[in-house]
Design a protein around this motif. Structure first.
Motif, PDB file in Angstrom:
ATOM      1  N   LEU A  27      53.115  12.430  99.325  1.00  0.00           N
ATOM      2  CA  LEU A  27      53.125  13.784  98.561  1.00  0.00           C
ATOM      3  C   LEU A  27      54.494  14.379  98.528  1.00  0.00           C
ATOM      4  N   GLU A  28      54.979  14.495  97.198  1.00  0.00           N
ATOM      5  CA  GLU A  28      56.170  15.162  97.047  1.00  0.00           C
ATOM      6  C   GLU A  28      56.258  16.608  96.304  1.00  0.00           C
ATOM      7  N   ALA A  29      56.909  17.749  96.574  1.00  0.00           N
ATOM      8  CA  ALA A  29      56.967  18.801  95.688  1.00  0.00           C
ATOM      9  C   ALA A  29      58.119  18.689  94.929  1.00  0.00           C
ATOM     10  N   PHE A  30      57.838  18.905  93.507  1.00  0.00           N
ATOM     11  CA  PHE A  30      58.988  19.183  92.441  1.00  0.00           C
ATOM     12  C   PHE A  30      58.683  20.701  91.908  1.00  0.00           C
ATOM     13  N   ALA A  31      59.996  21.087  91.779  1.00  0.00           N
ATOM     14  CA  ALA A  31      60.262  22.502  91.245  1.00  0.00           C
ATOM     15  C   ALA A  31      59.778  22.309  89.552  1.00  0.00           C
ATOM     16  N   LEU A  32      58.946  23.242  89.359  1.00  0.00           N
ATOM     17  CA  LEU A  32      58.663  23.375  87.777  1.00  0.00           C
ATOM     18  C   LEU A  32      59.960  24.090  87.090  1.00  0.00           C
ATOM     19  N   PRO A  33      60.614  23.372  86.115  1.00  0.00           N
ATOM     20  CA  PRO A  33      61.859  24.055  85.475  1.00  0.00           C
ATOM     21  C   PRO A  33      61.478  25.148  84.792  1.00  0.00           C
ATOM     22  N   GLY A  34      62.460  26.268  85.006  1.00  0.00           N
ATOM     23  CA  GLY A  34      62.121  27.557  84.343  1.00  0.00           C
ATOM     24  C   GLY A  34      60.989  28.467  84.816  1.00  0.00           C
ATOM     25  N   ALA A  35      60.442  28.183  85.990  1.00  0.00           N
ATOM     26  CA  ALA A  35      59.150  28.817  86.457  1.00  0.00           C
ATOM     27  C   ALA A  35      59.277  29.556  87.482  1.00  0.00           C
ATOM     28  N   VAL A  36      58.717  31.169  87.457  1.00  0.00           N
ATOM     29  CA  VAL A  36      59.043  31.810  88.542  1.00  0.00           C
ATOM     30  C   VAL A  36      57.657  32.119  88.811  1.00  0.00           C
ATOM     31  N   ALA A  37      57.086  32.171  89.919  1.00  0.00           N
ATOM     32  CA  ALA A  37      55.663  32.356  90.187  1.00  0.00           C
ATOM     33  C   ALA A  37      55.450  33.913  89.759  1.00  0.00           C
ATOM     34  N   PRO A  38      54.140  34.118  89.531  1.00  0.00           N
ATOM     35  CA  PRO A  38      53.109  33.215  89.142  1.00  0.00           C
ATOM     36  C   PRO A  38      52.961  32.501  87.593  1.00  0.00           C
ATOM     37  N   VAL A  39      52.624  31.360  87.855  1.00  0.00           N
ATOM     38  CA  VAL A  39      52.844  30.754  86.246  1.00  0.00           C
ATOM     39  C   VAL A  39      51.230  29.885  86.184  1.00  0.00           C
ATOM     40  N   SER A  40      50.934  30.309  84.825  1.00  0.00           N
ATOM     41  CA  SER A  40      49.434  30.049  84.646  1.00  0.00           C
ATOM     42  C   SER A  40      49.361  28.471  84.353  1.00  0.00           C
ATOM     43  N   LEU A  41      48.828  27.550  84.886  1.00  0.00           N
ATOM     44  CA  LEU A  41      48.613  26.168  84.531  1.00  0.00           C
ATOM     45  C   LEU A  41      47.030  25.881  84.416  1.00  0.00           C
ATOM     46  N   ASP A  42      46.582  25.786  83.342  1.00  0.00           N
ATOM     47  CA  ASP A  42      45.259  25.557  83.067  1.00  0.00           C
ATOM     48  C   ASP A  42      45.162  24.231  83.069  1.00  0.00           C
TER      49      ASP A  42
ATOM     50  N   ALA B 148      53.250  25.448  81.028  1.00  0.00           N
ATOM     51  CA  ALA B 148      53.569  26.276  81.950  1.00  0.00           C
ATOM     52  C   ALA B 148      53.390  27.514  81.478  1.00  0.00           C
ATOM     53  N   GLY B 149      52.330  28.024  81.007  1.00  0.00           N
ATOM     54  CA  GLY B 149      52.110  29.545  80.658  1.00  0.00           C
ATOM     55  C   GLY B 149      53.033  30.464  80.191  1.00  0.00           C
ATOM     56  N   GLY B 150      53.383  31.413  80.954  1.00  0.00           N
ATOM     57  CA  GLY B 150      54.293  32.370  80.648  1.00  0.00           C
ATOM     58  C   GLY B 150      55.909  31.726  80.455  1.00  0.00           C
ATOM     59  N   THR B 151      55.977  30.804  80.783  1.00  0.00           N
ATOM     60  CA  THR B 151      57.612  30.277  80.518  1.00  0.00           C
ATOM     61  C   THR B 151      57.604  29.824  79.113  1.00  0.00           C
ATOM     62  N   GLY B 152      56.750  29.884  78.227  1.00  0.00           N
ATOM     63  CA  GLY B 152      57.131  29.315  76.796  1.00  0.00           C
ATOM     64  C   GLY B 152      57.461  27.866  76.622  1.00  0.00           C
ATOM     65  N   SER B 153      57.052  27.210  77.559  1.00  0.00           N
ATOM     66  CA  SER B 153      57.718  25.888  77.725  1.00  0.00           C
ATOM     67  C   SER B 153      56.588  24.839  78.123  1.00  0.00           C
ATOM     68  N   VAL B 154      56.795  23.865  78.077  1.00  0.00           N
ATOM     69  CA  VAL B 154      55.953  22.549  78.611  1.00  0.00           C
ATOM     70  C   VAL B 154      57.141  21.933  79.381  1.00  0.00           C
TER      71      VAL B 154
ATOM     72  N   ASN C 292      45.004  43.362  85.138  1.00  0.00           N
ATOM     73  CA  ASN C 292      46.180  42.945  85.556  1.00  0.00           C
ATOM     74  C   ASN C 292      46.665  42.286  84.369  1.00  0.00           C
ATOM     75  N   LYS C 293      47.960  42.600  83.894  1.00  0.00           N
ATOM     76  CA  LYS C 293      48.816  42.011  83.030  1.00  0.00           C
ATOM     77  C   LYS C 293      49.534  40.861  83.328  1.00  0.00           C
ATOM     78  N   ARG C 294      49.546  39.841  82.566  1.00  0.00           N
ATOM     79  CA  ARG C 294      50.212  38.588  82.759  1.00  0.00           C
ATOM     80  C   ARG C 294      50.523  38.082  81.299  1.00  0.00           C
ATOM     81  N   VAL C 295      51.671  37.152  81.516  1.00  0.00           N
ATOM     82  CA  VAL C 295      52.356  36.617  80.274  1.00  0.00           C
ATOM     83  C   VAL C 295      51.622  35.139  80.100  1.00  0.00           C
ATOM     84  N   VAL C 296      51.176  34.992  78.791  1.00  0.00           N
ATOM     85  CA  VAL C 296      50.426  33.733  78.480  1.00  0.00           C
ATOM     86  C   VAL C 296      51.179  32.963  77.443  1.00  0.00           C
ATOM     87  N   GLY C 297      51.153  31.808  77.312  1.00  0.00           N
ATOM     88  CA  GLY C 297      51.383  30.728  76.386  1.00  0.00           C
ATOM     89  C   GLY C 297      50.975  29.626  76.304  1.00  0.00           C
ATOM     90  N   PRO C 298      51.675  28.661  76.281  1.00  0.00           N
ATOM     91  CA  PRO C 298      51.062  27.071  76.243  1.00  0.00           C
ATOM     92  C   PRO C 298      50.371  26.959  77.509  1.00  0.00           C
TER      93      PRO C 298
END
Length: 139
Positions: A56-71, A86-92, A118-124
């Motif tokens: 197992l390896e962990a990779f940082a998701l670019p441009g993401a600051v927790a919490p990020v919605s990953l559906d 990556a939801g609220g980042t406006g990116s994939v 609760n308010k949250r930012v949504v996107g892709p």
């Protein structure tokens, strides 16, 4: 399902995977089934995996600051890539298994939404791969 039966199943899974349950814990067999049921044939034992076959390896998701919605993550088998809307980042983020790096597709619109107080930012949030194209769903 009783805790006793759950413990038995957990230990069975650990033993099948090559791990051993803690020696201080006693586990009883599952309760007997009523006689109206015919016993199922025993499954063939799973082949043993060599030690270290999985890692197992962990990779940082670019441009993401927790919490990020990953559906929904989706896999592009042809190129060995995993697409991560990556939801609220406006990116994939697109992870390449060969290079073990991320590329980023940016420019998706985002919006702030309220749910359950609760308010949250949504996107892709989802997607799929077709013949040479990727389709991305955006909330």
């Amino acid at each position: 399902m009783t805790n006793q039966y759950q413990s038995f199943l957990l230990c069975s899974c650990l033993v099948a995977c090559g791990a051993s349950p803690a020696p201080t814990v006693a586990h009883a067999p599952p309760p007997a089934l009523p006689s109206v049921f015919a016993p199922a044939p025993a499954p063939a034992p799973a082949p043993a995996s060599p030690p270290g076959a999985w890692s197992l390896e962990a990779f940082a998701l670019p441009g993401a600051v927790a919490p990020v919605s990953l559906d929904y993550l989706f896999y592009e088998a042809e190129k060995g890539r995993v697409w991560v809307p990556a939801g609220g980042t406006g990116s994939v983020a697109v992870f390449s298994g060969a290079t073990r790096t991320f590329a980023q597709v940016q420019g998706f619109k985002t919006a702030e939404r309220e749910a359950h107080g609760n308010k949250r930012v949504v996107g892709p949030s989802s997607g799929s791969v077709g013949s040479g194209v990727a389709y991305v769903g955006n909330r």
